[in-house]
Scaffold this motif. Structure first.
Motif, PDB file in Angstrom:
ATOM      1  N   VAL A  63      -7.681  -4.086   8.510  1.00  0.00           N
ATOM      2  CA  VAL A  63      -6.491  -3.948   7.658  1.00  0.00           C
ATOM      3  C   VAL A  63      -5.697  -5.245   7.747  1.00  0.00           C
ATOM      4  O   VAL A  63      -6.082  -6.160   8.455  1.00  0.00           O
ATOM      5  CB  VAL A  63      -5.596  -2.754   8.089  1.00  0.00           C
TER       6      VAL A  63
ATOM      7  N   VAL B 265      -1.737   3.446   4.933  1.00  0.00           N
ATOM      8  CA  VAL B 265      -2.748   2.663   5.633  1.00  0.00           C
ATOM      9  C   VAL B 265      -2.978   3.300   6.998  1.00  0.00           C
ATOM     10  O   VAL B 265      -2.024   3.705   7.662  1.00  0.00           O
ATOM     11  CB  VAL B 265      -2.271   1.203   5.836  1.00  0.00           C
TER      12      VAL B 265
ATOM     13  N   TRP C  62       0.823  -1.202   0.000  1.00  0.00           N
ATOM     14  CA  TRP C  62       0.000   0.000   0.000  1.00  0.00           C
ATOM     15  C   TRP C  62       0.860   1.256   0.000  1.00  0.00           C
ATOM     16  O   TRP C  62       1.989   1.237   0.447  1.00  0.00           O
ATOM     17  CB  TRP C  62      -0.886   0.037   1.245  1.00  0.00           C
TER      18      TRP C  62
ATOM     19  N   ARG D 152      -1.193   6.395  11.080  1.00  0.00           N
ATOM     20  CA  ARG D 152      -1.155   6.370   9.614  1.00  0.00           C
ATOM     21  C   ARG D 152       0.242   5.928   9.195  1.00  0.00           C
ATOM     22  O   ARG D 152       1.228   6.633   9.438  1.00  0.00           O
ATOM     23  CB  ARG D 152      -1.458   7.748   9.050  1.00  0.00           C
TER      24      ARG D 152
END
Length: 82
Positions: free
Chosen positions: A37, A13, A10, A75
């Motif tokens: 997740v 996330v 990613w 994050r």
């Protein structure tokens, strides 16, 4: 800081978590919160929170230490363009 292999999949996330804080300010438990997740990333985040998070104990109206919760998110971002 060593991120799990899952992160390069990613760009970024957000991992939500809930910490249960004991009467002495210690983190007793971490639980993932919010959108699911990748499990390794949730585990990694909770592991870091269990190891590094520090709190002063919450106090009740009488001034005695009490258990509490801390809810937040992290994050994670991977800007490696390779």
């Amino acid at each position: 800081l060593s991120l799990p292999d899952a992160l390069p999949i990613w760009k970024h996330v957000v991992v939500g978590f809930r910490l249960e804080i004991g009467t002495e300010g210690q983190v007793e438990r971490c639980l993932p919160q919010g959108e699911p997740v990748e499990e390794r990333l949730s585990s990694y985040t909770c592991g870091l929170m269990m190891k590094r998070a520090k709190f002063y104990p919450a106090r009740n109206a009488a001034g005695k230490p009490m258990r509490s919760l801390y809810i937040s998110n992290v994050r994670w971002a991977n800007y490696n363009r390779s």
